[in-house]
Design a protein around this motif. Structure first.
Motif, PDB file in Angstrom:
ATOM      1  N   MET A   1       0.774  -1.112   0.099  1.00  0.00           N
ATOM      2  CA  MET A   1      -0.050   0.096   0.063  1.00  0.00           C
ATOM      3  C   MET A   1       0.890   1.353   0.001  1.00  0.00           C
ATOM      4  O   MET A   1       1.787   1.258   0.802  1.00  0.00           O
ATOM      5  CB  MET A   1      -0.827  -0.124   1.301  1.00  0.00           C
ATOM      6  N   ALA A   2       0.680   2.285  -0.812  1.00  0.00           N
ATOM      7  CA  ALA A   2       1.064   3.452  -0.909  1.00  0.00           C
ATOM      8  C   ALA A   2       0.979   4.274   0.485  1.00  0.00           C
ATOM      9  O   ALA A   2       1.870   5.230   0.955  1.00  0.00           O
ATOM     10  CB  ALA A   2       0.895   4.183  -2.108  1.00  0.00           C
ATOM     11  N   THR A   3      -0.113   4.139   1.141  1.00  0.00           N
ATOM     12  CA  THR A   3      -0.566   4.886   2.358  1.00  0.00           C
ATOM     13  C   THR A   3      -0.516   3.968   3.425  1.00  0.00           C
ATOM     14  O   THR A   3      -0.783   2.710   3.408  1.00  0.00           O
ATOM     15  CB  THR A   3      -1.944   5.440   2.236  1.00  0.00           C
ATOM     16  N   ALA A   4       0.298   4.148   4.532  1.00  0.00           N
ATOM     17  CA  ALA A   4       0.449   3.275   5.797  1.00  0.00           C
ATOM     18  C   ALA A   4      -0.688   3.999   6.696  1.00  0.00           C
ATOM     19  O   ALA A   4      -1.147   4.991   6.691  1.00  0.00           O
ATOM     20  CB  ALA A   4       1.744   3.685   6.371  1.00  0.00           C
ATOM     21  N   ILE A   5      -1.125   2.826   7.545  1.00  0.00           N
ATOM     22  CA  ILE A   5      -2.374   2.953   8.532  1.00  0.00           C
ATOM     23  C   ILE A   5      -1.618   2.885   9.842  1.00  0.00           C
ATOM     24  O   ILE A   5      -1.097   1.869   9.884  1.00  0.00           O
ATOM     25  CB  ILE A   5      -3.454   2.113   8.321  1.00  0.00           C
ATOM     26  N   TRP A  72       6.327   7.724  12.680  1.00  0.00           N
ATOM     27  CA  TRP A  72       5.881   8.533  11.186  1.00  0.00           C
ATOM     28  C   TRP A  72       6.898   8.334  10.360  1.00  0.00           C
ATOM     29  O   TRP A  72       6.937   8.214   9.164  1.00  0.00           O
ATOM     30  CB  TRP A  72       4.984   9.894  11.381  1.00  0.00           C
ATOM     31  N   GLU A  73       8.163   8.893  10.860  1.00  0.00           N
ATOM     32  CA  GLU A  73       9.241   9.216  10.169  1.00  0.00           C
ATOM     33  C   GLU A  73       9.900   7.712   9.415  1.00  0.00           C
ATOM     34  O   GLU A  73      10.158   7.610   8.059  1.00  0.00           O
ATOM     35  CB  GLU A  73      10.448   9.642  10.964  1.00  0.00           C
ATOM     36  N   ASP A  74       9.708   6.554  10.169  1.00  0.00           N
ATOM     37  CA  ASP A  74       9.766   5.358   9.614  1.00  0.00           C
ATOM     38  C   ASP A  74       8.972   4.880   8.427  1.00  0.00           C
ATOM     39  O   ASP A  74       9.255   4.365   7.436  1.00  0.00           O
ATOM     40  CB  ASP A  74       9.808   4.282  10.746  1.00  0.00           C
ATOM     41  N   LEU A  75       7.713   5.216   8.759  1.00  0.00           N
ATOM     42  CA  LEU A  75       6.690   4.673   7.917  1.00  0.00           C
ATOM     43  C   LEU A  75       6.989   5.621   6.445  1.00  0.00           C
ATOM     44  O   LEU A  75       6.484   4.994   5.281  1.00  0.00           O
ATOM     45  CB  LEU A  75       4.998   5.195   8.290  1.00  0.00           C
ATOM     46  N   LEU A  76       7.172   6.658   6.465  1.00  0.00           N
ATOM     47  CA  LEU A  76       7.284   7.711   5.302  1.00  0.00           C
ATOM     48  C   LEU A  76       8.548   7.567   4.695  1.00  0.00           C
ATOM     49  O   LEU A  76       8.677   7.667   3.202  1.00  0.00           O
ATOM     50  CB  LEU A  76       7.333   9.150   5.733  1.00  0.00           C
ATOM     51  N   ARG A  77       9.312   6.455   5.129  1.00  0.00           N
ATOM     52  CA  ARG A  77      10.361   5.887   4.274  1.00  0.00           C
ATOM     53  C   ARG A  77      10.165   5.173   3.025  1.00  0.00           C
ATOM     54  O   ARG A  77      10.923   5.038   2.155  1.00  0.00           O
ATOM     55  CB  ARG A  77      11.591   5.393   5.301  1.00  0.00           C
ATOM     56  N   SER A  78       8.979   4.156   3.363  1.00  0.00           N
ATOM     57  CA  SER A  78       8.476   3.103   2.450  1.00  0.00           C
ATOM     58  C   SER A  78       7.158   3.702   1.876  1.00  0.00           C
ATOM     59  O   SER A  78       6.640   2.720   1.278  1.00  0.00           O
ATOM     60  CB  SER A  78       8.717   2.054   3.096  1.00  0.00           C
ATOM     61  N   HIS A  79       6.377   4.790   2.405  1.00  0.00           N
ATOM     62  CA  HIS A  79       5.139   5.059   1.941  1.00  0.00           C
ATOM     63  C   HIS A  79       5.091   6.454   1.716  1.00  0.00           C
ATOM     64  O   HIS A  79       5.769   7.227   2.017  1.00  0.00           O
ATOM     65  CB  HIS A  79       4.121   4.855   3.163  1.00  0.00           C
ATOM     66  N   GLU A  80       4.249   6.623   0.700  1.00  0.00           N
ATOM     67  CA  GLU A  80       3.644   8.203   0.181  1.00  0.00           C
ATOM     68  C   GLU A  80       3.114   8.873   1.564  1.00  0.00           C
ATOM     69  O   GLU A  80       3.177  10.122   1.550  1.00  0.00           O
ATOM     70  CB  GLU A  80       3.041   8.276  -0.927  1.00  0.00           C
ATOM     71  N   GLY A  81       2.181   8.351   2.207  1.00  0.00           N
ATOM     72  CA  GLY A  81       1.474   8.898   2.973  1.00  0.00           C
ATOM     73  C   GLY A  81       1.272   8.214   4.264  1.00  0.00           C
ATOM     74  O   GLY A  81       1.458   6.808   4.425  1.00  0.00           O
ATOM     75  N   VAL A  82       0.676   8.750   5.718  1.00  0.00           N
ATOM     76  CA  VAL A  82       0.383   8.007   6.769  1.00  0.00           C
ATOM     77  C   VAL A  82      -1.124   8.440   7.134  1.00  0.00           C
ATOM     78  O   VAL A  82      -1.354   9.739   7.243  1.00  0.00           O
ATOM     79  CB  VAL A  82       1.321   8.172   7.840  1.00  0.00           C
ATOM     80  N   VAL A  83      -1.757   7.585   7.503  1.00  0.00           N
ATOM     81  CA  VAL A  83      -3.022   8.039   7.869  1.00  0.00           C
ATOM     82  C   VAL A  83      -3.122   7.379   9.656  1.00  0.00           C
ATOM     83  O   VAL A  83      -2.808   6.270   9.836  1.00  0.00           O
ATOM     84  CB  VAL A  83      -4.351   7.397   7.317  1.00  0.00           C
ATOM     85  N   TYR A  84      -3.132   8.354  10.447  1.00  0.00           N
ATOM     86  CA  TYR A  84      -3.141   8.179  11.841  1.00  0.00           C
ATOM     87  C   TYR A  84      -4.519   8.254  12.451  1.00  0.00           C
ATOM     88  O   TYR A  84      -5.109   9.140  12.351  1.00  0.00           O
ATOM     89  CB  TYR A  84      -2.289   8.918  12.737  1.00  0.00           C
ATOM     90  N   SER A 124     -12.981   1.675  12.079  1.00  0.00           N
ATOM     91  CA  SER A 124     -12.285   2.690  11.214  1.00  0.00           C
ATOM     92  C   SER A 124     -10.860   2.320  10.756  1.00  0.00           C
ATOM     93  O   SER A 124     -10.521   2.588   9.700  1.00  0.00           O
ATOM     94  CB  SER A 124     -12.207   4.127  12.058  1.00  0.00           C
ATOM     95  N   VAL A 125     -10.355   1.658  11.466  1.00  0.00           N
ATOM     96  CA  VAL A 125      -8.813   0.993  11.094  1.00  0.00           C
ATOM     97  C   VAL A 125      -9.186  -0.014   9.877  1.00  0.00           C
ATOM     98  O   VAL A 125      -8.202   0.162   8.837  1.00  0.00           O
ATOM     99  CB  VAL A 125      -8.124   0.404  12.192  1.00  0.00           C
ATOM    100  N   TYR A 126     -10.061  -0.817  10.106  1.00  0.00           N
ATOM    101  CA  TYR A 126     -10.377  -1.923   8.888  1.00  0.00           C
ATOM    102  C   TYR A 126     -10.721  -0.950   7.660  1.00  0.00           C
ATOM    103  O   TYR A 126     -10.409  -1.290   6.652  1.00  0.00           O
ATOM    104  CB  TYR A 126     -11.486  -2.877   9.268  1.00  0.00           C
ATOM    105  N   ASP A 127     -11.395   0.068   8.019  1.00  0.00           N
ATOM    106  CA  ASP A 127     -12.015   0.825   6.781  1.00  0.00           C
ATOM    107  C   ASP A 127     -10.778   1.465   6.206  1.00  0.00           C
ATOM    108  O   ASP A 127     -10.722   1.423   4.876  1.00  0.00           O
ATOM    109  CB  ASP A 127     -12.997   1.752   7.262  1.00  0.00           C
ATOM    110  N   ALA A 128      -9.956   1.883   6.975  1.00  0.00           N
ATOM    111  CA  ALA A 128      -8.604   2.688   6.360  1.00  0.00           C
ATOM    112  C   ALA A 128      -7.967   1.840   5.392  1.00  0.00           C
ATOM    113  O   ALA A 128      -7.373   1.863   4.634  1.00  0.00           O
ATOM    114  CB  ALA A 128      -7.718   3.304   7.549  1.00  0.00           C
ATOM    115  N   VAL A 129      -7.650   0.333   6.138  1.00  0.00           N
ATOM    116  CA  VAL A 129      -6.916  -0.497   5.472  1.00  0.00           C
ATOM    117  C   VAL A 129      -7.535  -0.663   3.873  1.00  0.00           C
ATOM    118  O   VAL A 129      -6.844  -1.031   2.962  1.00  0.00           O
ATOM    119  CB  VAL A 129      -6.874  -1.822   6.300  1.00  0.00           C
ATOM    120  N   SER A 130      -8.651  -1.158   4.080  1.00  0.00           N
ATOM    121  CA  SER A 130      -9.490  -1.416   2.484  1.00  0.00           C
ATOM    122  C   SER A 130      -9.358  -0.181   1.965  1.00  0.00           C
ATOM    123  O   SER A 130      -9.045  -0.521   0.516  1.00  0.00           O
ATOM    124  CB  SER A 130     -11.035  -1.734   3.129  1.00  0.00           C
TER     125      SER A 130
END
Length: 292
Positions: A1-5, A72-84, A124-130
């Motif tokens: 996924m391009a976006t990390a959750i 967040w810094e760790d996730l952004l190394r491998s993803h375009e964005g993060v949803v928290y 909401s987490v399941y929805d975000a993953v989907s």
């Protein structure tokens, strides 16, 4: 996924569940008699309830800002964005703090405030993953989740008034009288606040009140989503025997034939106020059905 959750343990999500979904899980800190513990790391549920019932002074705290930034810094190394996805801003300052920190990331980190906690936050987490698997951006996921913010409700009945008294939600006199009369308050989380809904005598009556209230929601605010099969029904509990949990599941299933039900323990941040023996029912609109 391009976006990390990413979410926190206020959602009631376990480490194993988060790993299976590919979700980053932040452990919530608790302060017990002046010492800081972290849920799922050095504060297992069993130990939490031992401390709570042993009379320890237990309070919640926010995820440490430095730990959020490192994640967040760790996730952004491998993803375009993060949803928290933290708990509702109406129940904690965690969301506001996270939003302030996220402002430094030029939109690459989006902090969702859809006024949820526990089983509805977990959904909401399941929805975000989907949505992330569909290729949605962090901003698109935030907008989708916040558009659904008020299509969710939770009712909770507490078995003891002691922890509401300790939290300042009841006076000592109200607690004493309520205990003598076997009063079981039913609380509601709908929108931003945990508020009193109704007081009844005995847990049997409290269970009926919660089911009737959720049936009213299902026939009213949630009517169309229920008709379309897009509402997730949930059962929650805090430190109850398996037999009590199972009978509560059966009672809810009988009242809502045809609706799938998932169950999960109440988040410890709620258990601080409810204590052990609490039962809950929740319902919310979903994009991706919960598995668990």
């Amino acid at each position: 996924m391009a976006t990390a959750i990413m979410t926190d343990t206020n959602s009631g999500m376990t480490v194993e569940e988060a790993d299976r979904l590919g979700v980053t899980l932040a452990p919530m800190p608790f302060i017990v008699d002046g010492r800081t513990y972290h849920e799922g790391i050095d504060l297992p549920r069993e130990r939490f309830f031992q401390l709570l019932q042993g009379g320890a002074d237990v309070s919640t705290s926010q995820v440490e800002p430095g730990n959020l930034i490192l994640a967040w810094e760790d996730l952004l190394r491998s993803h375009e964005g993060v949803v928290y996805i933290p708990m509702s801003s109406g129940l904690s300052g965690s969301c506001v703090t996270a939003k302030a920190l996220a402002s430094a990331y030029n939109g690459r980190v989006q902090v969702v405030d859809n006024h949820r906690i526990s089983v509805t936050q977990r959904q909401s987490v399941y929805d975000a993953v989907s949505l992330a698997r569909e290729g949605r951006t962090a901003l698109e996921i935030l907008e989708a989740l916040e558009a659904d913010a008020y299509y969710a409700s939770i009712y909770i009945a507490v078995d003891t008034l002691e922890y509401l008294r300790k939290g300042g939600r009841l006076s000592s006199t109200e607690s004493l009288v309520g205990t003598v009369l076997q009063i079981k308050p039913v609380l509601q989380i709908s929108g931003e606040k945990l508020v009193p809904f109704k007081k009844v005598r005995g847990m049997k009556a409290a269970r009926k009140v919660m089911i009737d209230a959720m049936l009213t929601d299902a026939r009213g605010l949630f009517r169309d989503f229920c008709r379309w099969g897009e509402m997730q029904l949930m059962v929650s509990y805090s430190d109850v025997p398996d037999a009590v949990r199972d009978s509560w599941l059966e009672e809810v299933a009988a009242a809502f034939p045809g609706l799938s039900i998932v169950h999960a323990p109440l988040a410890l941040s709620i258990c601080c106020h409810t204590g052990p023996g609490a039962l809950g029912i929740g319902m919310c609109h979903f994009h991706m059905p919960t598995n668990g």
